[in-house]
Write an enzyme that holds these catalytic residues in place. Structure first.
Site: not given
Ligand code: PDD
Length: 284
Positions: A207, A34, A150, A183
């Protein structure tokens, strides 16, 4: 206004968007990926890097592209934005390997991937989060070893978020077997030391956030240095500031970690301001 979602070729009222097959591999095996993208003034922020990451996740899992082209996928996302009259919020895109008899290995005959796109209006932002900062708790990182993909297999992050919620915290930062922070459940982790921003390196353990990557560019423009190096809970408590980042939160400064005070400063807030300006500029 009625919320509209896209599901396998159909735009449907959200409450009736229930046409995913019971043998969809996303449903049965979490065999899918996703993306979550930020919509600012009706425009998708950092669309290209998000779609690059989607390509990467699909490629790593050997899932076919869900549309005839990247352009076609972009058009579908913008159609969801249009039908929802979405000005500020997020777009969620999910691709699963498709529908097939329940067997672990990939379907022998090629199947069409399932594609779902939903829109969400932005929740009103609570500015107190910036002034007061957020509480973080930690938990052993229980995820698999390919967090760079992801994947929709989000059970460990679900438990990590619940861990935070039950302790009145905003987020859980996960800790690897050697005691380093990887993270958050859905956010990247940062500390500030003088004019240096330190964040966990983009290995298979995290991620590589699109916001993380954008903040690095903006921080360099502000004359800040970036250090991609792991850090521990003790490093956070010694740091000048700490913050998290993600598409939906932008950047939020920490006030405490496991109940112990984390120092506050001006760099995280200044960088957040730059990120907000970037979103406005990039979507004009
Ligand atoms: N989450 N780390 C993880 C494990 C994440 O699921 C996400 C994003 C991030 C930040 O990535 P980005 O800057 O590309 O949003 C880091 C999204 C927002 C979610 O699952 O809703």
């Amino acid at each position: 206004m009625q919320r509209i979602s896209y599901c396998n070729g159909h735009f449907l009222p959200h409450q009736h968007a229930n046409i995913v097959h019971i043998e969809d591999r996303g449903y049965q095996f979490a065999d899918g990926v996703y993306e979550v993208m930020h919509v600012h003034h009706g425009v998708l922020v950092d669309l290209a890097p998000h779609l690059d990451r989607l390509d990467y996740s699909l490629g790593e899992l050997g899932i076919s592209y869900p549309c005839s082209s990247r352009r076609a996928l972009e058009s579908l996302m913008y159609e969801v934005i249009r039908r929802n009259r979405l000005e500020y919020g997020s777009i969620y895109v999910q691709v699963s390997r498709g529908v097939s008899k329940r067997e672990f290995y990939f379907p022998k005959k090629p199947v069409t991937p399932s594609l779902v796109i939903t829109a969400q209006r932005m929740q009103p932002f609570n500015p107190a989060l910036l002034q007061q900062g957020i509480k973080i708790v930690t938990l052993k990182d229980a995820r698999w070893k390919r967090c760079d993909i992801k994947s929709i297999a989000l059970l460990a992050p679900v438990l990590a978020k619940q861990h935070a919620a039950q302790r009145g915290a905003y987020e859980t930062w996960q800790v690897d077997e050697e005691g380093y922070i990887t993270e958050g459940a859905s956010t990247n982790a940062w500390i500030v030391k003088g004019k240096t921003l330190q964040t966990t390196p983009a290995t298979h353990s995290i991620l590589n956030g699109i916001t993380r990557q954008r903040l690095m560019v903006l921080a360099k423009d502000m004359g800040l240095k970036i250090l991609e190096k792991r850090f521990t809970e003790a490093d956070i408590l010694k740091a000048d500031e700490a913050f998290l980042s993600s598409t939906t939160t932008y950047l939020l400064p920490l006030s405490s970690l496991n109940g112990k005070a984390v120092k506050r400063g001006t760099i995280a807030l200044a960088l957040r301001e730059k990120y907000a300006e970037y979103c406005a500029r990039a979507t004009r």
